[in-house]
Design an enzyme around this catalytic site. Structure first.
Site, PDB file in Angstrom:
ATOM      1  N   ASN A   2       5.684   8.250  -3.496  1.00 40.61           N
ATOM      2  CA  ASN A   2       6.162   7.213  -3.974  1.00 40.61           C
ATOM      3  C   ASN A   2       6.089   5.832  -4.144  1.00 40.61           C
ATOM      4  OD1 ASN A   2       7.237   6.396  -2.066  1.00 40.61           O
ATOM      5  ND2 ASN A   2       9.382   7.160  -1.988  1.00 40.61           N
ATOM      6  N   GLU A  59      10.485   2.449   1.390  1.00 36.56           N
ATOM      7  CA  GLU A  59      10.872   2.721   0.715  1.00 36.56           C
ATOM      8  C   GLU A  59      11.443   2.274  -0.891  1.00 36.56           C
ATOM      9  OE1 GLU A  59      10.045   5.815   0.549  1.00 36.56           O
ATOM     10  OE2 GLU A  59      10.766   6.891   1.804  1.00 36.56           O
ATOM     11  N   ASP A  76       4.959   1.221  11.967  1.00 36.58           N
ATOM     12  CA  ASP A  76       6.404   1.808  11.932  1.00 36.58           C
ATOM     13  C   ASP A  76       6.636   3.050  12.830  1.00 36.58           C
ATOM     14  OD1 ASP A  76       4.758   3.558  10.492  1.00 36.58           O
ATOM     15  OD2 ASP A  76       4.958   3.882   8.582  1.00 36.58           O
ATOM     16  N   HIS A  78       5.356   4.246  -1.291  1.00 36.84           N
ATOM     17  CA  HIS A  78       5.677   3.322  -0.355  1.00 36.84           C
ATOM     18  C   HIS A  78       4.441   3.231   0.198  1.00 36.84           C
ATOM     19  CE1 HIS A  78       6.207   7.735   2.216  1.00 36.84           C
ATOM     20  NE2 HIS A  78       5.980   6.373   2.432  1.00 36.84           N
TER      21      HIS A  78
END
Ligand code: GLP
Length: 241
Positions: A136, A143, A67, A138
């Site tokens: 979380n 997400e 990313d 990810h």
């Protein structure tokens, strides 16, 4: 799914580094899927040490990163391009022409993502994808959501991720709000997945992703369906399981 329990961060970094080093030794022209974030830094340090000892040769390795922030120039010290150069590429003999990240400065998201999917495709498959894990759940910047995305796409970062990443920027307002990330489909296509996770603050994510139902609310939970996943976690990260 194989879980390797490490004593602490240093032990985790050595174990994860050994797994990557053995692949580079066995397949000198392998394609590595690489990750950023603080967790893989120790793994990269281990690889640099092995290279400096003369035990590893990256000259034929190619890489594709997960990313990149949208809108950060490569020269920005928080761009993932900069991170990879700082933490690995400039310290080993990898051919920079064979390293790839999404183009964060391409304003047209559709173009940036289609171009990156074409790059991944042209590499003929990732041999090992290294991953960190967000609080979380990810992976890359996938997400929590009501779906799993297949290919590279543009994401709007969740508030939790913005807060987690604020420590790297002067203020929360400076954290980019969007990023380009490989999709879950890209990640699941890797032949082998190596996820590194450290610290008690990740224990809840580890429990939900790897010991709970598969759900896009915890994106890494999809890895339960991958046929060759190794998770290297320290005791703190495994404290809830
Ligand atoms: C970032 C990256 C992820 C990384 C995660 C965890 O947002 N996009 O690839 O795995 O956050 O980072 P850290 O290892 O610093 O906790």
């Amino acid at each position: 799914m194989k879980i390797i329990r490490a004593k602490d961060y240093q032990d985790l970094s050595r174990k994860a580094g050994q797994i990557i080093a053995s692949l580079v030794t066995l397949k000198p022209d392998c394609v590595l899927g690489l990750a950023t974030g603080s967790t893989p830094i120790g793994t990269y340090k281990y690889l640099i040490e092995q290279y400096n000892n003369g035990d590893l040769d990256f000259s034929q390795v190619s890489s594709v990163n997960l990313d990149e922030y949208k809108g950060l120039p490569r020269t920005h010290d928080q761009s993932y391009y900069y991170f990879m150069h700082e933490n690995l590429f400039d310290k080993v003999n990898i051919d920079l022409a064979n390293t790839n990240l999404p183009d964060g400065m391409e304003p047209d998201s559709d173009k940036a993502c289609a171009d990156y999917d074409a790059v991944i495709e042209s590499m003929g498959g990732v041999d090992l994808q290294l991953l960190g894990l967000g609080h979380n759940g990810h992976i890359g910047f996938n997400e929590p959501s009501d779906q799993f995305k297949k290919g590279t796409h543009c994401v709007t970062l969740s508030q939790r991720t913005i807060e987690a990443n604020t420590r790297f920027f002067a203020s929360e307002a400076d954290v980019p709000r969007q990023a380009y990330t490989m999709g879950i489909g890209n990640i699941m296509n890797a032949k082998k997945v190596l996820l590194v996770v450290s610290g008690a603050d990740k224990a809840e994510a580890v429990k939900n992703c790897f010991f709970g139902p598969i759900t896009p609310q915890w994106q890494a939970s999809i890895l339960q369906l991958h046929k060759d996943v190794v998770i290297v976690a320290d005791e703190a990260a495994l404290s809830l399981v």
